[in-house]
Design an enzyme around this catalytic site. Structure first.
Site, PDB file in Angstrom:
ATOM      1  N   HIS B  57       0.823  -1.243  -0.090  1.00 17.40           N
ATOM      2  CA  HIS B  57       0.197  -0.089   0.010  1.00 17.40           C
ATOM      3  C   HIS B  57       0.854   1.206   0.044  1.00 17.40           C
ATOM      4  CE1 HIS B  57      -3.076  -2.797   0.778  1.00 17.40           C
ATOM      5  NE2 HIS B  57      -2.621  -3.064   2.023  1.00 17.40           N
ATOM      6  N   LYS B 105      -6.238  -0.624  11.007  1.00 16.62           N
ATOM      7  CA  LYS B 105      -7.215  -0.810   9.802  1.00 16.62           C
ATOM      8  C   LYS B 105      -8.177  -2.033  10.290  1.00 16.62           C
ATOM      9  CE  LYS B 105      -4.650  -0.690   6.304  1.00 16.62           C
ATOM     10  NZ  LYS B 105      -3.368  -0.812   7.072  1.00 16.62           N
ATOM     11  N   ASP B 110      -5.338  -7.625  11.181  1.00 14.80           N
ATOM     12  CA  ASP B 110      -4.727  -6.397  11.852  1.00 14.80           C
ATOM     13  C   ASP B 110      -5.117  -6.356  13.238  1.00 14.80           C
ATOM     14  OD1 ASP B 110      -4.746  -5.896   8.660  1.00 14.80           O
ATOM     15  OD2 ASP B 110      -3.466  -4.277   9.384  1.00 14.80           O
ATOM     16  N   HIS B 219      -6.801  -4.652  -1.130  1.00 11.97           N
ATOM     17  CA  HIS B 219      -6.211  -5.900  -1.424  1.00 11.97           C
ATOM     18  C   HIS B 219      -6.825  -6.440  -2.546  1.00 11.97           C
ATOM     19  CE1 HIS B 219      -6.321  -5.010   2.987  1.00 11.97           C
ATOM     20  NE2 HIS B 219      -5.102  -5.103   2.911  1.00 11.97           N
TER      21      HIS B 219
END
Ligand SMILES: Nc1ncnc2c1ncn2[C@@H]1O[C@H](COP(=O)(O)OP(=O)(O)O)[C@@H](O)[C@H]1O
Ligand SMILES: Nc1ncnc2c1ncn2[C@@H]1O[C@H](COP(=O)(O)OP(=O)(O)O)[C@@H](O)[C@H]1O
Ligand SMILES: [Mg+2]
Ligand SMILES: [Mg+2]
Ligand SMILES: [Mg+2]
Ligand SMILES: [Mg+2]
Lengths: 213, 333, 333, 213
Positions: B57, B105, B110, B219
């Site tokens: 990213h 996020k 995560d 993603h």
């Protein structure tokens, strides 16, 4: 039922077999993840179990079952990442805690260690069976194992039943709507695809069934 | 797979090494476990600000380490959340005793990895506030899912909370800025082409030459719908309406408009998109007080864009204007 | 053609309108003829700095208009030099009486159109210095061709000469900085994929899935050779050796290393490239004193990169560090 | 030879025909430019001649030849861009200057106007025939025209010879190594492709040949 179903040597064979299966199935697992996730589940699991082979299995001589399983857990936590890392890491950590200090497990002890691992996954991920996750392979496996043992099956047969239940459970995720994890973002579009985590969990149970007895 | 890489398994490490080599004045790169901290970390007397997530990213997150933004960033493998030990080590490294805020996020991986790291850090006596970002309106919100994904608002939260931390804000104040940004920002993205994860070597999804994916995730996760390609203005309208509806912004309000490229879309197109965003916001009676146009939260080489709208107040405007000196975002100093 | 555009014939205008809408504090966009000037132009008592060329290379040139860089930019159609009237109008608009420097990339069309514009402006009493940039070592230099193409050094020249003009430099001093940069910089690029000119709607060149073009031009012009794709490190070596040989940089010298993305290449890959550039320059005994990594001179959505190496001295270092505030490049203020 | 070969009406027919040909051939011209340039020559010429139709031809009634041709030149300069803009712009400006104030041209005057245009291209681009440019169509056309007129051909035949020479000249650029313009950057790789500017120049001569007589 009083006999030893898992000892240190079989435990290593299990983990090596699982590592082999995950390496072999890395592509297909990643494909499943590409459909409803982010195309990394197979890669992540393979990377994690490569580290397990290097850091844990290669140095396992003389270590008890609980120690080895806990090391597998911490290794997975620090090398897999994503959702799989904490979930599989917690699974092995809890299994290792359940087998703490032991070098041999009888049928009941192995069943309890599995149950502890499954409970760890449930707590860490806050998911329920039916939400299209690893639990949809793990929970049916545990239930089938319990039923078979209660019905007096021998260990091989009981674990064969568990492995089949895990495989059926993973296939049964196809029509499910995902409610946890990345696939849940897809809503209705998650229907019609098999869950990658349930699929790798079925490999875990299958490889364990191959070594117990 | 057409990429400027060596071995796929080395991409993350080598890219971090490149970042460290290019910006020794701004950042310090640590390998095994991988994390990036501000040069000279920890900053005495300052609340630490740490974020992280899968790689792919860029410039987010490691490119946002530096004065006025992040103290530390934890890059995972491509599109894979970082591990607890990375986050834990990074958190320890930037902690100056006033606590550390984690910007996370909203992805299961995560959230779980940051949770485990926070437990470890708290065990060492470091106070942690974790704030989860979930601004993506592409995902229908529901009690029965993991909620919404975190996307563009993350960049804004890192900048704005970074400014508050730099100005001496307390742990709670810095965390509050992140919460406020998350409450006041909404995003949605779209893709024209798929990204290719280096280790996979082929596109994450197939898409026809005349198709686009509306509501794409960062993603390459599928979004709201696959449909026929449309002119830029119509695409903007498709993204902007759900954002503004969900945000409930009313005429007369001030906003920050952020047009983001997904990695493979050139600047000339981003400004075509921005033109329509500005036009539509004007029609809705909103005033664009600040803007950001560029590829700031990407999905490898995916072509496409996302739009983030943040409602502004005086506090956010002054935090936005505060100096920031990072490899990926820089002004005012 | 997968692009975020409306009608192909409107891309340049709409993108400029977006630029103007996003950065009203920095630039003013004029249409028909198209040119972009610094907000508040002309700056009293300052030498004007104007560049221009075909569109499709964004942020170059219009994105470099602002304090410390260009006073004006003239964007032509995609990959087509601007016309003399654009350049003439822009030049008049930024002229404050101290003269205007034209930075021209060495393409026949650019050279002829700037030449005609300079004649027109001189006819109105504006003193003009035109400096042609020709830094691309991919093209074998020869008395019998139009010479070398102008590429990455243009960005550096605009920044550095802009700093000299901002600091009150005379017409000759500002032109001298451009000449110095051109003398001391060399570049070479490569492509993994083709760009697509919007009005054409299909790739400018065909290239196999396992091929790359070494020495590509910024308009998708063929370069030195078509060859099989290689790992990033080998690609860097292929670009860097001819650059360093031609530059004649000797051990102990200081350089600026500029790794540029062609538009469709994400940041993660550019840092993989930078890593090897830094490694090789160290091996050659050169010190990287400044660096620039990002997509600054692009070819629409082409995937690929270019490398520019500039020999530095104290003057250039201090001009580089001077504040710059433009949509595409910003620091120090 | 003393007759009128180009008047205002024919001049407009020429320019309209040329605009039509360039619109029709925009694709192929751009393809030629893609091979050894930057894939814009056809697009640029079409855009320029669309502007010519709108801004010049639609308002040409009552204007003399020279005025119209000069307006074509300035319009091309301000709308084509690239190398083509200054070169074709200069061509028409010079042609217009040569025909200044006239509403009719005889064979000699038209020949001189063409020669002035070609000379403008040569000066603006500092090129020679043989360098794979517009001049490789324009110069042979002028030479063929002169030769035919000297040999006493009638106008139609002389201009037909010029058009053929331009076409042959443009085809003869295929084996040439480009020494001017963007294609020169290719070195040896410019060999084997027909020059786009020479090709559009041949259309210019061909369309003019169609109306004179
Ligand atoms: N909350 C959860 N509880 C149990 N399993 C989960 C949960 N969230 C995700 N999973 C499992 O994780 C798998 C995805 O793992 P992986 O691809 O490695 O992580 P990520 O989604 O972060 O890329 C899913 O297929 C699912 O089985
Ligand atoms: N110096 C020159 N003299 C004459 N003709 C030239 C010269 N340079 C280029 N040309 C012509 O211009 C043509 C290219 O025009 P065009 O594509 O419109 O411009 P650009 O090369 O700027 O894109 C070439 O095919 C060639 O015939
Ligand atoms: Mg995944
Ligand atoms: Mg992942
Ligand atoms: Mg051109
Ligand atoms: Mg061209």
């Amino acid at each position: 039922m009083g006999g030893i179903v898992l000892d240190c040597e079989r435990n290593l064979r299990w983990l090596e077999r699982l590592a082999g299966l995950l390496a072999e199935q890395a592509g297909p697992l990643t494909e499943l993840d590409a459909a409803i996730g982010d195309a990394d589940h197979g890669i992540n699991m393979e990377r994690g179990f490569n580290a397990v082979k290097e850091r844990v299995l290669a140095q396992a001589a003389g270590k008890d079952l609980g120690t080895v399983l806990k090391q597998v857990g911490t290794t997975l936590v620090s090398t897999v990442g994503g959702a799989g890392g904490p979930l599989y890491g917690t699974f092995f950590l809890r299994m290792g805690q359940s087998a703490d200090g032991k070098s041999e497990l009888d049928a009941r002890e192995l069943r309890d260690a599995l149950a502890a691992g499954v409970e760890g996954v449930r707590q860490r991920g806050r998911a329920q069976p039916g939400e299209k996750t690893m639990l949809d392979a793990l929970v049916p496996a545990l239930e089938a194992l319990d039923a078979a043992l209660a019905a007096g099956s021998d260990n091989r047969a009981a674990w064969e039943a568990a492995a089949r239940a895990a495989e059926e459970g993973s296939r049964a995720t196809v029509p499910m709507l995902a409610r946890k994890g990345r696939a849940s973002y897809l809503g209705e579009r998650s229907i019609g695809h098999q869950d990658p985590g349930a699929t790798s969990s079925a490999l875990l149970i299958r490889s364990l069934a191959e070594v117990v007895g | 797979m057409k990429k400027l890489v060596n071995r796929p398994e080395d991409v993350v490490r080598e890219s971090l090494q490149g970042l460290g080599a290019a910006h020794p004045d701004l950042v310090e790169v640590h390998l095994d476990p991988h994390y990036v901290v501000r040069a000279g970390a920890p900053v005495a007397g300052k609340v630490g600000l740490v974020s992280g997530g899968g790689s792919g990213h860029e410039p987010m997150h490691a490119g946002y380490v530096g004065r006025g933004m992040l103290d530390g960033a934890c890059p995972g493998e491509v599109f894979t959340s970082p591990t607890p030990d990375q986050i834990y080590e990074c958190t320890k490294r930037v902690s100056s005793g006033r606590g550390v805020v984690h910007i996370v996020k909203n992805y299961t991986g995560d959230v779980m990895n940051f949770e485990m790291a926070a437990e470890m850090a708290q065990g060492e006596g470091i106070e942690i506030r974790s704030v989860v970002i979930n601004d993506d309106v592409a995902v229908e919100d529901s009690l029965y899912t993991a909620g919404r994904r975190g996307v563009g608002a993350t960049v804004l939260a890192e900048k704005l909370a970074g400014a508050r931390a730099e100005a001496g804000g307390s742990l709670e104040e810095v965390a509050d800025v992140v919460r406020k940004v998350n409450d006041h920002a909404r995003s949605m993205g779209m893709a024209l082409t798929s990204c290719i994860v280096p280790a996979v070597g082929k596109p994450t999804f197939d898409i026809g030459d005349d198709e686009m994916e509306i509501g794409i995730g960062i993603h390459g996760e599928p979004g709201r719908q696959r449909m026929k390609l449309e002119p830029a203005d119509q695409i903007v309208d498709r993204l902007l309406e759900p954002i503004l509806d969900d945000l409930g912004a009313r005429p007369g309000e001030r906003v920050l408009a952020f047009v983001n490229g997904m990695g493979g879309t050139p600047t000339i197109e981003l400004y075509v998109v921005y033109r329509r965003v500005a036009e539509r916001l004007r029609q809705r009676g909103l005033t664009i007080e600040r803007s950001l146009v560029g590829s700031y939260i990407t999905s490898l080489e995916m072509a496409g864009c996302s739009i983030t709208i943040l409602r502004l107040d005086d506090e956010l405007v002054s935090l936005w204007d505060a100096p920031v000196v990072t490899p990926g975002l820089r002004w005012g100093a």
